[in-house]
Write a protein that holds these residues in place. Sequence first.
Motif, PDB file in Angstrom:
ATOM      1  N   SER A  66       0.850  -1.256   0.055  1.00 24.49           N
ATOM      2  CA  SER A  66      -0.040  -0.117  -0.033  1.00 24.49           C
ATOM      3  C   SER A  66       0.740   1.319  -0.082  1.00 24.49           C
ATOM      4  N   THR A  67       2.219   1.142   0.211  1.00 30.42           N
ATOM      5  CA  THR A  67       2.919   2.235   0.069  1.00 30.42           C
ATOM      6  C   THR A  67       3.961   2.641  -1.174  1.00 30.42           C
ATOM      7  N   ILE A  68       3.602   1.618  -2.028  1.00 32.21           N
ATOM      8  CA  ILE A  68       4.810   1.594  -3.104  1.00 32.21           C
ATOM      9  C   ILE A  68       4.327   2.383  -4.107  1.00 32.21           C
ATOM     10  N   ALA A  69       2.993   2.900  -3.993  1.00 31.24           N
ATOM     11  CA  ALA A  69       2.383   3.608  -5.505  1.00 31.24           C
ATOM     12  C   ALA A  69       3.014   5.056  -5.614  1.00 31.24           C
ATOM     13  N   ILE A  70       3.315   5.528  -4.944  1.00 31.21           N
ATOM     14  CA  ILE A  70       3.981   7.015  -4.945  1.00 31.21           C
ATOM     15  C   ILE A  70       5.238   7.164  -5.779  1.00 31.21           C
ATOM     16  N   VAL A  71       6.171   6.152  -5.023  1.00 32.00           N
ATOM     17  CA  VAL A  71       7.551   6.184  -6.076  1.00 32.00           C
ATOM     18  C   VAL A  71       7.292   5.277  -7.224  1.00 32.00           C
ATOM     19  N   GLY A  72       6.561   4.427  -7.193  1.00 29.08           N
ATOM     20  CA  GLY A  72       6.222   3.638  -8.260  1.00 29.08           C
ATOM     21  C   GLY A  72       5.448   4.401  -9.523  1.00 29.08           C
ATOM     22  N   SER A 119      -2.353  17.912   3.667  1.00 25.52           N
ATOM     23  CA  SER A 119      -1.357  18.498   2.452  1.00 25.52           C
ATOM     24  C   SER A 119      -0.361  19.228   3.266  1.00 25.52           C
ATOM     25  N   ALA A 120       0.793  19.264   2.692  1.00 26.74           N
ATOM     26  CA  ALA A 120       1.875  19.904   3.288  1.00 26.74           C
ATOM     27  C   ALA A 120       2.785  20.439   2.361  1.00 26.74           C
ATOM     28  N   PRO A 121       3.296  21.583   2.432  1.00 29.05           N
ATOM     29  CA  PRO A 121       4.405  22.029   1.438  1.00 29.05           C
ATOM     30  C   PRO A 121       5.569  21.034   1.367  1.00 29.05           C
ATOM     31  N   ARG A 122       5.842  20.494   2.516  1.00 27.05           N
ATOM     32  CA  ARG A 122       6.924  19.767   2.738  1.00 27.05           C
ATOM     33  C   ARG A 122       6.906  18.513   2.405  1.00 27.05           C
ATOM     34  N   ALA A 123       5.752  18.065   1.729  1.00 26.68           N
ATOM     35  CA  ALA A 123       5.596  16.536   1.318  1.00 26.68           C
ATOM     36  C   ALA A 123       6.542  16.233   0.353  1.00 26.68           C
ATOM     37  N   ALA A 124       6.892  14.858   0.191  1.00 25.60           N
ATOM     38  CA  ALA A 124       7.660  14.245  -0.858  1.00 25.60           C
ATOM     39  C   ALA A 124       8.921  14.757  -0.983  1.00 25.60           C
ATOM     40  N   VAL A 125       9.512  15.262   0.072  1.00 25.59           N
ATOM     41  CA  VAL A 125      10.939  16.012  -0.116  1.00 25.59           C
ATOM     42  C   VAL A 125      11.828  14.834  -0.317  1.00 25.59           C
ATOM     43  N   GLY A 126      12.764  14.621  -1.538  1.00 23.11           N
ATOM     44  CA  GLY A 126      13.723  13.700  -1.551  1.00 23.11           C
ATOM     45  C   GLY A 126      12.994  12.611  -2.590  1.00 23.11           C
ATOM     46  N   LEU A 127      11.731  12.690  -3.005  1.00 24.91           N
ATOM     47  CA  LEU A 127      11.179  11.675  -3.925  1.00 24.91           C
ATOM     48  C   LEU A 127      12.124  11.535  -5.124  1.00 24.91           C
ATOM     49  N   GLU A 128      12.509  12.552  -5.536  1.00 24.08           N
ATOM     50  CA  GLU A 128      13.216  12.675  -6.999  1.00 24.08           C
ATOM     51  C   GLU A 128      14.429  11.481  -6.840  1.00 24.08           C
ATOM     52  N   PHE A 129      15.200  11.725  -5.620  1.00 23.80           N
ATOM     53  CA  PHE A 129      16.259  10.690  -5.353  1.00 23.80           C
ATOM     54  C   PHE A 129      15.816   9.411  -5.487  1.00 23.80           C
ATOM     55  N   THR A 130      14.829   8.969  -4.592  1.00 26.12           N
ATOM     56  CA  THR A 130      14.199   7.571  -4.836  1.00 26.12           C
ATOM     57  C   THR A 130      13.731   7.321  -5.959  1.00 26.12           C
ATOM     58  N   VAL A 131      13.133   8.137  -6.668  1.00 27.01           N
ATOM     59  CA  VAL A 131      12.684   7.538  -7.899  1.00 27.01           C
ATOM     60  C   VAL A 131      13.879   7.422  -8.952  1.00 27.01           C
ATOM     61  N   ILE A 132      15.088   8.354  -9.043  1.00 22.94           N
ATOM     62  CA  ILE A 132      15.779   8.015  -9.851  1.00 22.94           C
ATOM     63  C   ILE A 132      16.662   6.695  -9.587  1.00 22.94           C
TER      64      ILE A 132
END
Lengths: 510, 335
Positions: free
Chosen positions: B57-63, B248-261
């Motif tokens: 259930s937590t994989i979708a965002i990065v996926g 919702s927060a402006p701080r959300a998904a910090v570092g997502l790009e790193f995980t995704v790449i």
Amino acid sequence: MMANQMNGAPLLEMRHIHKSFFGVKVLDDVSLSLRKGEVLALLGENGAGKSTLIKILNGDYTMDSGEIYLGGQHVQFHEPRDAEAHGIRMIYQELHYAPDLSVTENLLLNELPHGRGFPGRYAIDWRRAREMALARLKLLDLAIEPDVHMRDLPVVERQIVEIVKALSAEAQIIVMDEPTAALTPPEVEMLFGIIRNLCAQGVAIIYISHRLDEIFDIADRVTILRDGQHVATQAVAEVTMASVVELMVGREIEARRKTIEVGGGAAQVVLEVQNLTRQGAYEDVSLKVHAGEIVGVFGLIGSGQLSLTRSIFGAERPDAGSILVDGSACTIRHPQDARNAGIGFVPVDRKVQSLIMGQSVRKNVTLSNWGRLARMGFFQQGVEKQHTQHWIDSLGIRMAGDMEVPIRFLSGGNQQKSVLARWLEANVRVLILNEPTWGVDVGARSDIYDQLEALAQSGLAILLVSSDIQEILSVCQRILTIYRGRITAEFLRDQVTKDQLLAGAAGETL
Amino acid sequence: MLSAQSAPAAPPKRRKWLTDDTLTSLSLVVSFVLLCVFFASQTPYFLTQANLSTIASTIAIVGITSIGMTLVLITGGVDISVGSVAALSGVVTSLLWLEHGIPLGVATVLGILAGGLVGLLNGAIVTYLKINPLITTLATFSIVRGLAFVLSEGQTNLLSNEAFNFIGRGTVAGIPFSLIVMLTLYLIFFFVLRYTSFGRNLYAIGGSPQASRLAGIAVTRHLLIVYVISGLLAAFSGIINVSQLASSAPRAAVGLEFTVITAVVLGGTSLAGGKGTLIGTLIGVIILRTLDNGLVLMQVSSFYQDVARGFVLILAVGFDQIRLKFGQLQRSKGA
Ligand SMILES: Nc1ncnc2c1ncn2[C@@H]1O[C@H](COP(=O)(O)OP(=O)(O)OP(=O)(O)O)[C@@H](O)[C@H]1O
Ligand SMILES: [Mg+2]
């Protein structure tokens, strides 16, 4: 040892070389010998294994079995450096240069001079480097600025720099893989002058070319390969053009082409260019190509013809003038506009401008036609394979393996055929070709000409840019000469002589 | 015409399915199994149903974000702005709903479109201004994150609504809804990449932009579309994130790009362009998610988790390089 050399024992011997790629034999028991001070021409069709053989000599490829002797000594090269240390120099078929470095740096890549003393000896002495570069360029009597970046030089001059690079003092053996493919006649003459000079000093040269007439000018002996096998080694004095071709191809090739009268006056004008101008490249060019007609543009390389064709294809913006397809003006601002208008384009530099090197032959052939092979946006692989196979057969594209082999593994000539296949597959109505047979062997050249004629007969309009006068005379019905960006004359093939064409290309108005 | 085939030379020895891509996937699956065995041996909780469904259930965002990133990398670009875009879409959606009274459904769509707009901007800068994609998206990474803060005034907004919650937390027949959406998207884009001319053009563009252009491919349009897709998918991930956190927060998904790449490169997509598959990416995503989960279960501090991820990246790319070298060696030896 000394005695050996005196009675002409070979300087270099390659014995029983075998080599396979992907389980396909590319060299099968090939032997070659080279004497001091001679020019040995290495001939063969596209894919015969010439480049592979010399890359083995250079330590670039490892052979499966075989031996190399240098001055009677058994040697083993693991990388090009080893070969270089033994005085072997290469001019590769594909240019290898650093585009963002200057000519000086490219020429002296491994040997940039350093200053003296402290701290000078840790820094490059650029003044001396420049002088050294200039001195080398002088060898070929060239007016190339040593400070410009390679990227900014025309393709021809890049080729020349590559040649100059190999002409260093310690060279004992120089291998030239199609060095003249992009040179103009005067430059070829200059190169031959240098080669004779080198030979007089005892340097031996392996010379690969598809321009067979050159062989009779420059070579002492020829070694001919066919399908990876050694078929003959003979003194040039003992062979004729016809016998060489027959040995290469394994059959006779018609020397004179049948004249097919197609298209001409009555047919509809498919491509028309009116007063096209691009500052500094070409000026006020107007031309027409009818359906079923092959129109040649003849000129020395660098006369603006490349830029002109790029503009027609939308790759370069003209400053003024218009382009009409089927009589109606079209705005061609990008290559895809040109393609949609039914124009196909074969650029000069296939390695950089045409091919996706890492992708398969199949994908490269269908690159401009993917839309047509798809049904409702989805690709039909079966159909695609059929189409690709069709072109492989009808153009005789040869490769080790099948159509899934990455195209970078094809020999130069076969790559060129693949580019041609792409546009034939795209079903265009106008085909613009730039030097379509650079690096293509006689047999294949004749195949390509046949294809072009067949295409013209089926109604295609073809504009052929070439600096090869033989080519122009043998396939075009109408010929324009270009000089410094201007069309200087127009001829019908039946009414023109070589001299008239050369005069037109030299800017003499008739 | 086809009948006049001359017999081909000997067929290549290499078997068809043993392509570079399948090799990459295969080695990834093996690493994944090893990883699972390791974690299972370290903590018994790892293989429980509860834990597996946490992972699922937590994989979708990065996926989902990784799909867009794969497309971008195939064209030879990169999109650093995805994390910021994910935050922006959440902020936009919640503001439109909470402060402007726009129906949540419409607000969500608008939030996602905002991401598409950023993508369009990225694409336009890359293609028209010809600014390097890394620099371009590094700039929008900063701009968009800043914008999210400005719009929300730095506030976290609670956001809860039954239908909206379903996006991130609902299940269908016990399977997380977000996972189903993710897998559907993978399926769709798998087909797009593999069987449409659009997809194949992306590989061609990544392989050689110049040759693609001269082959008559509309390079600019393709790049624009790819960046828009990346923006849209990142924005959608942002919505899932909001739905899962109910805020919702402006701080959300910090570092997502790193995980995704990391995940995409782990999956065998080349940073140089022209190469990559979505199957690889999917496996990469799963491995990364499993790694994070396993480390948490082993109670490794989150600082060390970052260290571990960095190592995984180097390992993955290094491994690929070695394999590539080896492959070339084989080739030039003619094996
Ligand atoms: N690195 C490689 N991997 C796989 N096959 C290769 C490789 N290099 C060459 N080949 C194949 O070996 C054969 C011989 O190629 P080679 O380049 O030696 O031909 P060539 O005689 O130089 O032809 P051309 O006149 O067209 O340059 C060709 O079928 C080619 O496809
Ligand atoms: Mg060759």
